[in-house]
Design an enzyme around this catalytic site. Structure first.
Site, PDB file in Angstrom:
ATOM      1  N   ALA A 133       0.858  -1.188   0.000  1.00  0.00           N
ATOM      2  CA  ALA A 133       0.000   0.000   0.000  1.00  0.00           C
ATOM      3  C   ALA A 133       0.891   1.233   0.000  1.00  0.00           C
ATOM      4  CB  ALA A 133      -0.909   0.002   1.220  1.00  0.00           C
ATOM      5  N   GLY A 162      14.808   8.291   3.642  1.00  0.00           N
ATOM      6  CA  GLY A 162      15.219   8.062   2.258  1.00  0.00           C
ATOM      7  C   GLY A 162      14.675   6.741   1.756  1.00  0.00           C
ATOM      8  N   LYS A 220       5.092   6.046  11.802  1.00  0.00           N
ATOM      9  CA  LYS A 220       5.266   6.360  13.233  1.00  0.00           C
ATOM     10  C   LYS A 220       4.141   7.216  13.775  1.00  0.00           C
ATOM     11  CE  LYS A 220       7.823   9.231  10.553  1.00  0.00           C
ATOM     12  NZ  LYS A 220       8.741   8.971   9.469  1.00  0.00           N
ATOM     13  N   THR A 242       7.992   7.427  -1.980  1.00  0.00           N
ATOM     14  CA  THR A 242       9.432   7.333  -1.725  1.00  0.00           C
ATOM     15  C   THR A 242       9.809   5.951  -1.201  1.00  0.00           C
ATOM     16  OG1 THR A 242       9.412   9.672  -1.173  1.00  0.00           O
ATOM     17  CG2 THR A 242      11.338   8.422  -0.461  1.00  0.00           C
ATOM     18  N   LYS A 290       8.224   9.091  17.169  1.00  0.00           N
ATOM     19  CA  LYS A 290       9.222   8.009  17.239  1.00  0.00           C
ATOM     20  C   LYS A 290       9.566   7.695  18.693  1.00  0.00           C
ATOM     21  CE  LYS A 290      11.060   9.369  12.777  1.00  0.00           C
ATOM     22  NZ  LYS A 290      11.959  10.302  12.099  1.00  0.00           N
TER      23      LYS A 290
HETATM   24  N1  LIG Z   1      10.198   9.135   3.168  1.00  0.00           N
HETATM   25  C1  LIG Z   1      10.989   8.661   4.128  1.00  0.00           C
HETATM   26  O1  LIG Z   1      12.208   8.804   4.068  1.00  0.00           O
HETATM   27  C2  LIG Z   1      10.407   7.918   5.295  1.00  0.00           C
HETATM   28  C3  LIG Z   1      11.252   7.434   6.299  1.00  0.00           C
HETATM   29  C4  LIG Z   1      10.725   6.701   7.364  1.00  0.00           C
HETATM   30  C5  LIG Z   1       9.361   6.483   7.412  1.00  0.00           C
HETATM   31  N2  LIG Z   1       8.558   6.992   6.438  1.00  0.00           N
HETATM   32  C6  LIG Z   1       7.131   6.720   6.529  1.00  0.00           C
HETATM   33  O2  LIG Z   1       6.779   5.892   5.423  1.00  0.00           O
HETATM   34  C7  LIG Z   1       5.452   6.187   5.007  1.00  0.00           C
HETATM   35  C8  LIG Z   1       5.457   6.536   3.529  1.00  0.00           C
HETATM   36  O3  LIG Z   1       6.259   7.692   3.327  1.00  0.00           O
HETATM   37  P1  LIG Z   1       6.673   8.166   1.856  1.00  0.00           P
HETATM   38  O4  LIG Z   1       7.663   9.251   2.055  1.00  0.00           O
HETATM   39  O5  LIG Z   1       7.038   7.008   0.999  1.00  0.00           O
HETATM   40  O6  LIG Z   1       5.292   8.810   1.347  1.00  0.00           O
HETATM   41  P2  LIG Z   1       4.920   9.308  -0.110  1.00  0.00           P
HETATM   42  O7  LIG Z   1       6.134   9.459  -0.935  1.00  0.00           O
HETATM   43  O8  LIG Z   1       4.014  10.459   0.059  1.00  0.00           O
HETATM   44  O9  LIG Z   1       4.087   8.091  -0.721  1.00  0.00           O
HETATM   45  C9  LIG Z   1       2.827   7.730  -0.260  1.00  0.00           C
HETATM   46  C10 LIG Z   1       2.231   6.702  -1.214  1.00  0.00           C
HETATM   47  O10 LIG Z   1       1.022   6.222  -0.652  1.00  0.00           O
HETATM   48  C11 LIG Z   1      -0.041   6.371  -1.583  1.00  0.00           C
HETATM   49  N3  LIG Z   1      -1.230   6.737  -0.809  1.00  0.00           N
HETATM   50  C12 LIG Z   1      -1.335   7.702   0.126  1.00  0.00           C
HETATM   51  N4  LIG Z   1      -2.580   7.722   0.640  1.00  0.00           N
HETATM   52  C13 LIG Z   1      -3.262   6.758  -0.007  1.00  0.00           C
HETATM   53  C14 LIG Z   1      -4.601   6.294   0.089  1.00  0.00           C
HETATM   54  N5  LIG Z   1      -5.478   6.851   0.924  1.00  0.00           N
HETATM   55  N6  LIG Z   1      -4.971   5.272  -0.713  1.00  0.00           N
HETATM   56  C15 LIG Z   1      -4.073   4.723  -1.568  1.00  0.00           C
HETATM   57  N7  LIG Z   1      -2.798   5.109  -1.696  1.00  0.00           N
HETATM   58  C16 LIG Z   1      -2.388   6.116  -0.915  1.00  0.00           C
HETATM   59  C17 LIG Z   1       0.396   7.465  -2.541  1.00  0.00           C
HETATM   60  O11 LIG Z   1      -0.258   7.251  -3.775  1.00  0.00           O
HETATM   61  P3  LIG Z   1      -0.016   8.211  -5.056  1.00  0.00           P
HETATM   62  O12 LIG Z   1       1.441   8.028  -5.385  1.00  0.00           O
HETATM   63  O13 LIG Z   1      -0.897   7.683  -6.109  1.00  0.00           O
HETATM   64  O14 LIG Z   1      -0.323   9.594  -4.599  1.00  0.00           O
HETATM   65  C18 LIG Z   1       1.905   7.250  -2.589  1.00  0.00           C
HETATM   66  O15 LIG Z   1       2.229   6.285  -3.574  1.00  0.00           O
HETATM   67  C19 LIG Z   1       4.963   7.309   5.921  1.00  0.00           C
HETATM   68  O16 LIG Z   1       4.264   6.759   7.002  1.00  0.00           O
HETATM   69  C20 LIG Z   1       6.254   7.948   6.403  1.00  0.00           C
HETATM   70  O17 LIG Z   1       6.114   8.584   7.662  1.00  0.00           O
HETATM   71  C21 LIG Z   1       9.053   7.695   5.385  1.00  0.00           C
END
Ligand SMILES: NC(=O)c1ccc[n+]([C@@H]2O[C@H](COP(=O)([O-])OP(=O)(O)OC[C@H]3O[C@@H](n4cnc5c(N)ncnc54)[C@H](OP(=O)(O)O)[C@@H]3O)[C@@H](O)[C@H]2O)c1
Length: 433
Positions: free
Chosen positions: A14, A308, A111, A18, A211
Site C-alpha cells: 500500500a 530516504g 510512526k 518514496t 518516534k
Molecule cells: N520518506 C521517508 O524517508 C520515510 C522514512 C521513514 C518512514 N517513512 C514513513 O513511510 C510512510 C510513507 O512515506 P513516503 O515518504 O514514501 O510517502 P509518499 O512518498 O508520500 O508516498 C505515499 C504513497 O502512498 C499512496 N497513498 C497515500 N494515501 C493513499 C490512500 N489513501 N490510498 C491509496 N494510496 C495512498 C500514494 O499514492 P499516489 O502516489 O498515487 O499519490 C503514494 O504512492 C509514511 O508513514 C512515512 O512517515 C518515510
C-alpha cells in the site's frame, strides 16, 4: 501465511511513493540474495496507490497488479503480508485494521499512526496472533526497534537519547556550519528533498515525538499518549544561540529522550545543548542516532540514515523477512500483555538538568546583578555567564549556563526576568543534555 516452504511470500504493497518505490527497487536488486536467506522468494502481488496515472520511480513487472481498491488488497487471499507505506492516519488505520481482521501480517513505517493509534492496533494484532512490525518507523535504516525488542530485551533500559529527525538535524547542522538563519536552512533542506513541503511535524518536534513514543513502548512496555509528552521544536533556535553554545563547547540538537527514574519516566523532545565531547554532538546532516543505556549492556550507540527510499526500505525488508521465516511467532511490542498500561511520568517541571538561558538586556549597570539575584532566590546556581556582543539599539546578549536545576526553578526565574523592564521579551531557554 502460506504453509508451503517453497511458495513465494506475497506482498500487498500500500503506497508507491518514496519508501514504497525503494522497497520495490531493493526487492528487484536483491531478489536472489533474499530468496537464498529465506528459502523462498518475496514477490509483490498488488500495489495500492491513489493515482493510477502518476509516473513512478520504479518499473513494476507485468505480474504486479496496481489498484486503487484498498479493500481488495487487504482481503486478497493470495496476499500474505500487507505493507503499509501510505502515511497519514485515517486511511492507514483503516487499511491496517482490515488487514489484521483479514488475517494478514502487517509491516508499516508509519510512526505517526503508531504513536496515535498504536494501542488499538497492537491489541488487535495480539488478539489475532498476527505480526504488526515497524522497524522503519523509527530512525530509518537504523535497527533500533529490533535492538530494543530483542537484542536488549533482558535489560532494564535506563535511558534512550536520540536524534530522531533528520530534517531538524540537517537544519541545525547547516545553521551551525554555514551560519544560516533558520528560514534559509529550512529552505535549503526543502530544495534538497530532506524537508517536506509542509515541514511542520519535523521542525515542531512532533515527528521525533512520534518516534520516541514508539521507542518508549518497546523499552518500557507502556503506552504514552502524545498529549502527555512535552514537545518543543527548533523554530526558536537562532544563529546567535548556535554560536554562543559553540563558544561554551556545545552543539544544539533536537533530542528525544526518556530516562527511567525509579519506575517513572522523564520524557520529552526539546532542542538541547549537547557537549561536543558526546558522540551525539557530532551527528551531522540528515543522519539519525540513538543512544540506549541498558542496566546490563551499558551504553550503546546506533547511527545511520534516518530516512530516504533505500535506507527506509532496508528496514521494511527486515520486517518482511522476519515475518516470512518458518515457524515465526509474532513479537510486536516485545511484551506479552495487551493492552499495555499507560506510562507513569515524572512531572516535566521536576526534570533536573543544566540550562542555557539567553537574555537580551539593556546595556546598563545592575542588570547582571538583578538576574543573578533572581537565580539565587530560586536556587539556580550559575556555571558560566558572559555578556556578548556590542550594544545594538542599546541592547546586548547575556548568556548563562547553569548547574543542574529543576525546570520549575528556571520557569520561576523566567517569570521574574520577564517582568524586568530592562529585559527584552523572548528570553531563550534550552536544556543542556
Ligand atoms: N520518506 C521517508 O524517508 C520515510 C522514512 C521513514 C518512514 N517513512 C514513513 O513511510 C510512510 C510513507 O512515506 P513516503 O515518504 O514514501 O510517502 P509518499 O512518498 O508520500 O508516498 C505515499 C504513497 O502512498 C499512496 N497513498 C497515500 N494515501 C493513499 C490512500 N489513501 N490510498 C491509496 N494510496 C495512498 C500514494 O499514492 P499516489 O502516489 O498515487 O499519490 C503514494 O504512492 C509514511 O508513514 C512515512 O512517515 C518515510
Amino acid at each position: 501465511m502460506n504453509d508451503a516452504s517453497i511458495a513465494p511470500v506475497r506482498i500487498g504493497l500500500a503506497g508507491l511513493g518514496t519508501v514504497g518505490s525503494g522497497l520495490v527497487a531493493v526487492l528487484q536488486q536483491n531478489a536472489d540474495w533474499i530468496a537464498a536467506r529465506l528459502g523462498r522468494a518475496v514477490t509483490v502481488k498488488t500495489v495500492l496507490v491513489r493515482d493510477l496515472t502518476k509516473p513512478r520511480a520504479v518499473t513494476l513487472g507485468p505480474e504486479v497488479a496496481i489498484t486503487t481498491d484498498a479493500d481488495a488488497l487487504v482481503t486478497d487471499p493470495d496476499i500474505d503480508i500487507v505493507v503499509e507505506l501510505m502515511g497519514g492516519i485515517d486511511a492507514a488505520f483503516a487499511l491496517i485494521h482490515k488487514a489484521l481482521c483479514a488475517g494478514k501480517h502487517v509491516v508499516t513505517a508509519n510512526k505517526a499512526l503508531l504513536a496515535k493509534r498504536g494501542p488499538e492496533l497492537f491489541a488487535l494484532a495480539a488478539e489475532k496472533r498476527l505480526g504488526l512490525y515497524y522497524e522503519a518507523s523509527c530512525a530509518g535504516a537504523v535497527p533500533i526497534v529490533e535492538t530494543l525488542k530483542s537484542s536488549l530485551a533482558g535489560n532494564r533500559i535506563k535511558s534512550i537519547i536520540g536524534i530522531l529527525n533528520g530534517t531538524a538535524n540537517y537544519i541545525l547542522s547547516s545553521m551551525s556550519e554555514k551560519g544560516l538563519p533558520f528560514a534559509e536552512a529550512l529552505q535549503k533542506a526543502q530544495e534538497l528533498g530532506y524537508a517536506e513541503a509542509d515541514p511542520t511535524l519535523d521542525i515542531q518536534g512532533y515527528d521525533a515525538a512520534h518516534k520516541l513514543i514508539v521507542l518508549i513502548r518497546l523499552a518500557y512496555g507502556c503506552n504514552l499518549p502524545l498529549e502527555r509528552l512535552p514537545v518543543e521544536g527548533i523554530t526558536g533556535v537562532g544563529p546567535d544561540d548556535i554560536r554562543f553554545a559553540r563558544e561554551f563547547g556545545y552543539a544544539i540538537k533536537l533530542i528525544g529522550q526518556v530516562r527511567d527514574l525509579g519506575g517513572r519516566l522523564a520524557a520529552g523532545v526539546w532542542p538541547m545543548l549537547v557537549h561536543e565531547d558526546f558522540l551525539l554532538a557530532s551527528v551531522k546532516g540528515a543522519f539519525n542516532a540513538v543512544r540506549v543505556e541498558g542496566d546490563a549492556s551499558g551504553p550503546i550507540m546506533l547511527h545511520g540514515k534516518g530516512a530516504g527510499d533505500l535506507p527506509t526500505a532496508s528496514a521494511v525488508l527486515a520486517d518482511i523477512l522476519a515475518l516470512a521465516r518458518q515457524g515465526m511467532i509474532p513479537n510486536n511490542t516485545g511484551f506479552l500483555t495487551e493492552p499495555l498500561p499507560e506510562a507513569e511520568l515524572v512531572d516535566p517541571d521536576d526534570f533536573v538538568s543544566p540550562h542555557y538561558i539567553h537574555f537580551t538586556v539593556k546595556d546598563q549597570p545592575g542588570v547582571m546583578a538583578a538576574i543573578s539575584k533572581s537565580m539565587g532566590e530560586h536556587g539556580v546556581s550559575i556555571s558560566q555567564a558572559v555578556q556578548k556582543g556590542v550594544p545594538e539599539d542599546g541592547y546586548v546578549s547575556i548568556v548563562f549556563l547553569t548547574h543542574e536545576a529543576p525546570n520549575r526553578a528556571i520557569t520561576a526565574v523566567l517569570t521574574d526576568t520577564d517582568a524586568m523592564p530592562f529585559i527584552k521579551p523572548g528570553t531563550v531557554h534550552f536544556r543542556v543534555l
